[in-house]
Design an enzyme around this catalytic site. Structure first.
Site, PDB file in Angstrom:
ATOM      1  N   CYS A  83       0.838  -1.198   0.000  1.00 57.84           N
ATOM      2  CA  CYS A  83       0.000   0.000   0.000  1.00 57.84           C
ATOM      3  C   CYS A  83       0.877   1.253   0.000  1.00 57.84           C
ATOM      4  O   CYS A  83       1.768   1.389   0.837  1.00 57.84           O
ATOM      5  CB  CYS A  83      -0.904  -0.019   1.225  1.00 57.84           C
ATOM      6  SG  CYS A  83      -1.897   1.483   1.410  1.00 57.84           S
ATOM      7  N   CYS A  86       0.407   3.054   3.539  1.00 58.58           N
ATOM      8  CA  CYS A  86       0.861   2.540   4.840  1.00 58.58           C
ATOM      9  C   CYS A  86       1.871   1.415   4.767  1.00 58.58           C
ATOM     10  O   CYS A  86       2.378   0.970   5.790  1.00 58.58           O
ATOM     11  CB  CYS A  86      -0.339   2.094   5.663  1.00 58.58           C
ATOM     12  SG  CYS A  86      -1.065   0.549   5.081  1.00 58.58           S
ATOM     13  N   CYS A 132      -7.638  -0.691   1.689  1.00 56.32           N
ATOM     14  CA  CYS A 132      -6.538  -1.260   2.458  1.00 56.32           C
ATOM     15  C   CYS A 132      -7.046  -1.468   3.879  1.00 56.32           C
ATOM     16  O   CYS A 132      -7.609  -0.567   4.475  1.00 56.32           O
ATOM     17  CB  CYS A 132      -5.345  -0.310   2.468  1.00 56.32           C
ATOM     18  SG  CYS A 132      -4.075  -0.797   3.670  1.00 56.32           S
ATOM     19  N   CYS A 135      -4.940   1.107   6.545  1.00 57.33           N
ATOM     20  CA  CYS A 135      -5.104   2.567   6.590  1.00 57.33           C
ATOM     21  C   CYS A 135      -6.447   3.011   6.032  1.00 57.33           C
ATOM     22  O   CYS A 135      -6.711   4.208   5.944  1.00 57.33           O
ATOM     23  CB  CYS A 135      -3.952   3.247   5.847  1.00 57.33           C
ATOM     24  SG  CYS A 135      -3.995   3.031   4.061  1.00 57.33           S
ATOM     25  N   CYS A 155      -9.710  -4.856  -9.287  1.00 57.16           N
ATOM     26  CA  CYS A 155      -9.285  -3.829 -10.234  1.00 57.16           C
ATOM     27  C   CYS A 155      -8.712  -2.670  -9.404  1.00 57.16           C
ATOM     28  O   CYS A 155      -9.456  -1.944  -8.754  1.00 57.16           O
ATOM     29  CB  CYS A 155     -10.506  -3.397 -11.049  1.00 57.16           C
ATOM     30  SG  CYS A 155     -10.125  -2.238 -12.351  1.00 57.16           S
TER      31      CYS A 155
HETATM   32 FE    FE Z   1      -2.754   1.122   3.516  1.00 51.18          FE
END
Ligand code: FE
Length: 167
Positions: A83, A86, A132, A135, A155
């Site tokens: 990510c 984070c 995510c 975060c 996607c």
């Molecule tokens: Fe994240």
């Protein structure tokens, strides 16, 4: 209206599949890296400072990058995708496939708990948003039209990801 019903049902199917424990590949690569247990919370101003304007627009404002413009839609290298907000490991290259959409597409998250999903109601369609888990950044959507083994297509916007090439 019929189309709307069909799409709503498709969305439910995705959620049902996810809750039923669709097999997700696991990886050793995530060990020692941030996990979803340490949830990241930042103020809007903090996110603005921490992210590029493009990352901020997608991760925090649920924007979408233009197809075929991102860094990873055509990336075929082996590695992991973390990510950009984070650092949590979100996807691995083993589940990446060429969807033809112009966005990086995966059949499953790196770990079952890497991502969260949420119903995203628009004017004409109901889609399933992917976030995510650590975060709560918006990273894309999941659709029930992917290839085997899950039948799912995650996607995802390139700008939300950071690729780490396998050593
Ligand atoms: Fe994240």
């Amino acid at each position: 209206m019929e189309l709307r019903k069909t799409l709503a049902l498709a969305g439910l199917l995705v959620v049902a599949q996810l809750q039923a424990g669709t097999p997700a590949p696991t990886t050793e690569a995530g060990k020692g890296k941030p996990t979803m247990s340490d949830h990241v919370e930042k103020s809007d101003d903090e996110w603005k400072k921490a992210l590029t304007p493009d990352q901020y627009q997608v991760l925090r404002k649920k924007g979408t990058e233009r197809a075929f413009t991102g860094e990873y839609w055509n990336n075929h290298e082996k590695g992991t995708y973390t990510c950009a907000g984070c650092g949590l490991e979100l996807f691995v290259s083993d589940t990446k496939f060429d969807s033809g959409t112009g966005w990086p597409s995966f059949t499953a998250p790196a770990l079952q708990d890497s991502v969260a999903t949420k119903e995203d109601k628009g004017w004409f369609t109901t889609r399933t948003e992917v976030l995510c888990r650590r975060c709560s950044g918006h990273i894309g959507h999941v659709f029930p039209d992917g290839p085997a083994p899950t039948g799912l297509r995650y996607c995802i916007n390139s700008v939300c990801l950071k690729f780490e090439k396998a050593k």
